[in-house]
Every structure is written in C-alpha cells, then in structure tokens.
Design an enzyme around this catalytic site. Sequence first.
Site: not given
Ligand code: P53
Length: 494
Positions: A198, A388
């Site tokens: 990201e 993801e």
């Molecule tokens: P969590 C913010 C917005 C979109 C994606 O997020 C993000 C984040 C950071 O929180 O991160 C990605 O765990 C990231 C992962 C993360 C996942 O989204 O806050 O690449 O490391 O765990 C989900 O629910």
Amino acid sequence: MSFSSNFYWGGATAANQCEGAYNTDGRGLARTDVTTAGSYNKMRTVTYKMPDGTTGEVNGFGFDMPEGAKGAILDGYYYPNHESIDFYHHYKEDIALFAEMGFKMFRMSISWSRIFPNGDEEKPNQKGLDFYRSVFEELRKYNIEPLVTISHFDTPLYLEENYNGWNNRKMIDFYVHYVETIFNEYKDLVKYWLTFNEINNTVMFLDMFGSKASDKVYQEAYQQLHYQYVASAKAVKIGHKINSEFMIGCMICGITNYPMTCDPKDVMLTRYKWEQGIFYSGDVQCKGKYPTFAKRLWNEHNVKLDITDEDLNDLKEGTVDMYTFSYYSSSIVTTHKVENNASGNFSMGTKNPYLKYSDWGWSTDALGLRYYLETIYDRYELPLMVVENGLGAVDKVEEDGSIHDPYRIEYMKEHIKEMSKAIDNGVDLIAYTTWGCIDLVSAGTGQMSKRYGFIYVDKDDEGKGSLKRLKKDSFYWYKQVIESNGENLEMEVK
Ligand code: P53
C-alpha cells in the site's frame, strides 16, 4: 468459465500481524512492536522513552513523537504484535490448513528486521533467512505459490530512528541491500514479489482526513514516496537480473471513489482524488514516469522534491510486471457539507446511503471492485492481482466449536462474482488472495476481534487464549469455491 484454470486462489497475511516471536532468533524491532492496541473508537498509540528516562505515548502511528524520543516497550502496556497468532511457531499447522482449503497461492511478507535487525548491517541474520526458507519449502510441499511482500508496514525501527526513515535518501541503499539478499537467497523458491505494501497510503490518507495536513507534511510524504519509488524500481531491475522469471509488482491500497452528487465540482474533485490517491503511485510504478498532474499536486502544497536524473532513469527502467492492490470498500467525495459521516476509528468519510457498513465503519461495495479492476486494467494493461479483500467482523464460537460466518461468505461471494464479470469484460486478473485468511492482529486497531479469517484463532483483545486454530463455515465454503474454480459460490453447509 471466467477464471482461467491456473488462477491463483489463496489468502494473505503480513509478518508483523501474524508471526509474533518479535524478539526471537535475533529479530530487531519495528514500530509495530512499540504500538499498543486500540479499538473501534480508540486509536493505537506508540510508546516512547526520552533521553532523560521519562516515558510517554502518542496517538496514531508515531508521527508526532517529541524531539529525541525513541520508541520503547514499557511496563503496563499491551503490545498485540509481540505474539500475534505466533505463526512463527505454527506455520506448519497453518500451511497444512491452507492446503486443505486448496490454496494455490499464499501471500506473506518478510520481516525486514528478521533479516537485518537494525537495517544497516552488511551481513544478514542467518536465523532469519532460515525461517523463511522453511516456510517457502513448506508451501512448495503443497504446491502453494508464495507471493512475498518485501516491506509491509515494518521498516526496522532502528532505521526510522537513526536515519530518519524514508525521509533519508540512504534508505534506498539499505532497501536495495535487503532486497538483493532475499532475491539471491530465495530465487529458486519464490517467483512473485511485491515491493511495498500500500505504497500510496502515504499521500492518500493525508487527504482523506480532510485537508488539514500542513505543507511540511505533504513535502515529507511526497519525498518519502519518491525514495520508495526509486527503491522499488531498483528492486525490479535487480530482480530481473537475478531471475528473469521473477514477476514483481506494486501494491496499491485500492479504494473506489465516487462523486456524491452530479455537481461538476464533485465530479472534478473525485477525479482529483483518484489522481492523488490511486493513479499517482500506479503511474510512476507502471509507466515509469511521473504523470502530468504531478506538478499540480506538488504545487498545491509547495512541494519541492529531490529528484535526480539517475532517479528518473531508474523509474523508467524499473517498471513493475503486474499491478496488485487491496480492496475493501469504496468512498464518496463531495464539495458539499454533509453531516452523515461513517464512523469508526478509520472512517472512510461520508456515508453512502446505498451501501451497508461493517461494524468498523467500512462500506461493502462489490461493484466498486469491478469498477476498480476495469479502470486500472484500462489504464495499464498489466496482469492484476487482488491481494487483499475481506470482511473484518466479530465471530462467535459455538459450544461445539463451530463458527457460523455467513456475513463473510456473502461478502466474498459478491466480490468474486464481480471479479468474474471484470474478467468477462477483458480484465487480465490472475490472483485473489483474501486478507487475513487466518485471523490475525488488525493493522488499524490492533484488535484480534476484528477477524477476517477462514481459520479462527483462539485469542482475544487482551492477549488471552490458547492460540488453537478452528475452522469457520467459510473454510468449507472457500474450499468449495477453489475446487470449482470460482463456479460454485453457494454454501453447502457442513
Ligand atoms: P485492518 C487502512 C485502510 C485500508 C487498508 O485493515 C489498510 C488500512 C490500514 O489499517 O490496510 C490494509 O487490519 C493492510 C493490512 C491490513 C488490512 O488492510 O485495519 O495492507 O495490513 O490489516 C485491513 O482491518
């Protein structure tokens, strides 16, 4: 049949959020190790020590540390990433479960500070190298293709504190040395690599929190990004020399932006959101040069960048082989005053009345994924990976140990349908790795209770639990999806 027979179905994790063993076998610290747990409405904090021995904590991810403070592990605080789900000691069991679901690909990251504990060493830490070799060999045993993120939110803390992190051009050399080491080490075990997780977050979210960030903050953010783009491009060049089969990609935080109204001002602002948040990074990494709108973005905040001719040449020669991204939700953009904000500690802005929201305030918008896929493919015509996607939700373990998560199945089912439509529409999508295929620590909140997995891990937000792994209903559902290559999306309840 939308999905090709060699489509990579799988799941995704990141080292700092699942490995634990934060100080085992010579690993150095990362900022996540001095970061506490937050919750739905409480931000995570970073704890620190001053040279005079006084201690404290600051909100967020440590951007506002007082001068001279160093991240420190303090008594009386709970640090969820220290143990996480202890993948470090459970990887054989976990990979066997992924194999049981039929995974073709597993996305993971290498913890930089396991390989170079401080980050500026000449020689790597052998035990760190050995660990990942064992993990890759275990995956190969089941014919699961590793997809490896080189840097996923865990730059060695030592580099951040002693070199000022990515504000310093020297970081490019440290990163390149790290990359060269792991490329040479694993060239026969790993083919697919992602340079920075990201990468676009650095500038995208400055804007999402309103335009409050100062010019100085923008200056630093754009400069850090520039050094990371150069580091990424150099990695691509070196990687192709070490193994011409390598497929090296960028990794973008994908959010689909819509205008809230048909007011041309909203439509224009939406376009600019795409440019700053999404296209800026993608263009540099896929096209090998800054887009024409970059000048406008820099001028808006008086940004003056340190860019050399050699940098520009590296960017040109080090374009990525594929575009990969995370996708969870969409966001709406408006110049009008609105009161209806989606809440949560990581608000996605104005609430969209046409969409449902998760318990953490993220919208569910499967159509937005098709919109994103088609927009990006049209722009770059490179192979795409959704690396993801998923729903963070609270799960309940029944007395018999079963876990019913129809909400998660529903979420993914809709997203898979939209992926297949995008493929039918010509998009070259080659992989889908769902986020947190095994429950892990949330990056945003530090919670365990924000669960994404097909596999439940018995651990709570205070760190208590047996770490036992349990299969959720979605485990059996995803197995069936993979078996049918994305054709059979209806749940046959076991
Ligand atoms: P969590 C913010 C917005 C979109 C994606 O997020 C993000 C984040 C950071 O929180 O991160 C990605 O765990 C990231 C992962 C993360 C996942 O989204 O806050 O690449 O490391 O765990 C989900 O629910």
